[in-house]
Design a protein around this motif. Structure first.
Motif, mmCIF file in Angstrom:
data_model
loop_
_atom_site.group_PDB
_atom_site.id
_atom_site.type_symbol
_atom_site.label_atom_id
_atom_site.label_comp_id
_atom_site.label_asym_id
_atom_site.label_seq_id
_atom_site.Cartn_x
_atom_site.Cartn_y
_atom_site.Cartn_z
ATOM 1 N N UNK A 119 12.251 11.677 14.846
ATOM 2 C CA UNK A 119 12.620 10.124 14.677
ATOM 3 C C UNK A 119 11.537 9.736 15.753
ATOM 4 N N UNK A 120 10.751 8.482 15.140
ATOM 5 C CA UNK A 120 9.649 7.602 15.966
ATOM 6 C C UNK A 120 10.244 6.229 16.010
ATOM 7 N N UNK A 153 2.472 8.131 13.665
ATOM 8 C CA UNK A 153 2.562 8.310 11.997
ATOM 9 C C UNK A 153 1.262 9.002 11.467
ATOM 10 N N UNK A 154 0.203 8.646 12.165
ATOM 11 C CA UNK A 154 -1.149 9.207 11.498
ATOM 12 C C UNK A 154 -1.188 10.591 11.909
ATOM 13 N N UNK A 192 3.331 -2.651 6.819
ATOM 14 C CA UNK A 192 3.543 -1.254 7.374
ATOM 15 C C UNK A 192 4.614 -0.623 6.738
ATOM 16 N N UNK A 193 5.425 -1.178 6.355
ATOM 17 C CA UNK A 193 6.497 -0.808 5.421
ATOM 18 C C UNK A 193 6.076 -0.341 4.269
ATOM 19 N N UNK A 194 5.146 -0.855 3.469
ATOM 20 C CA UNK A 194 4.691 -0.331 2.269
ATOM 21 C C UNK A 194 3.832 1.116 2.444
ATOM 22 N N UNK A 195 3.270 0.976 3.670
ATOM 23 C CA UNK A 195 2.509 2.237 3.979
ATOM 24 C C UNK A 195 3.229 3.304 4.183
ATOM 25 N N UNK A 196 4.317 3.140 4.901
ATOM 26 C CA UNK A 196 5.397 4.107 5.134
ATOM 27 C C UNK A 196 6.022 4.842 3.800
ATOM 28 N N UNK A 225 4.578 4.551 0.907
ATOM 29 C CA UNK A 225 3.776 5.265 -0.009
ATOM 30 C C UNK A 225 3.432 6.561 0.416
ATOM 31 N N UNK A 226 3.673 6.878 1.708
ATOM 32 C CA UNK A 226 3.432 8.212 2.248
ATOM 33 C C UNK A 226 4.720 9.005 2.452
ATOM 34 N N UNK A 227 5.812 8.521 1.963
ATOM 35 C CA UNK A 227 7.071 9.217 1.697
ATOM 36 C C UNK A 227 7.843 9.345 3.030
ATOM 37 N N UNK A 228 7.540 8.566 3.889
ATOM 38 C CA UNK A 228 8.122 8.458 5.205
ATOM 39 C C UNK A 228 9.437 7.562 5.219
ATOM 40 N N UNK A 229 10.380 8.089 5.691
ATOM 41 C CA UNK A 229 11.657 7.382 5.867
ATOM 42 C C UNK A 229 11.908 6.193 7.013
ATOM 43 N N UNK A 230 12.197 5.205 6.568
ATOM 44 C CA UNK A 230 12.471 4.069 7.692
ATOM 45 C C UNK A 230 13.905 3.625 7.713
#
Length: 102
Positions: free
Chosen positions: A36-37, A47-48, A74-78, A80-85
């Motif tokens: 969790x970040x 994230x990187x 930033x939401x689109x970036x997350x 796109x990379x399959x990171x849950x928010x």
């Protein structure tokens, strides 16, 4: 002569690194949990690093970013990379904190 010593030292270091990585892959690397970040606006933060480690195969657990005012980019970036928010209100439900277990 010095070149032979330098090449031999680098080869030995490379072999040691290969053994270290091979040993790391044998360990169970966060298969059941999650990271969790607490995301901060405008800063990539962890994230990187997480994406780099995930691409190397060193991390297998999902990353959850807490949305505390992230921009749409930033939401689109997350996404796109399959990171849950999740927002702070949604986070306890996702983690199962406070759930009744009878």
């Amino acid at each position: 002569m010095a070149w032979y010593f330098l090449v031999g030292t680098l080869a030995a270091f490379g072999a040691l690194c290969a053994l270290w990585v091979s040993f790391g892959w044998l360990l169970s690397a966060c298969r059941d949990g999650c990271l969790v970040y607490l995301g901060k606006r405008g800063k990539p933060g962890f994230v990187g690093i997480y994406l780099w480690l995930r691409d190397l195969g060193a991390v297998r657990c999902p990353l959850i970013v807490v949305d505390q005012g992230l921009t749409e980019t930033e939401r689109e970036y997350l996404d796109k990379h399959g990171i849950e928010r999740y927002s702070l209100a949604e986070l306890p439900e996702r983690l199962g904190i406070g759930a009744n277990t009878n």
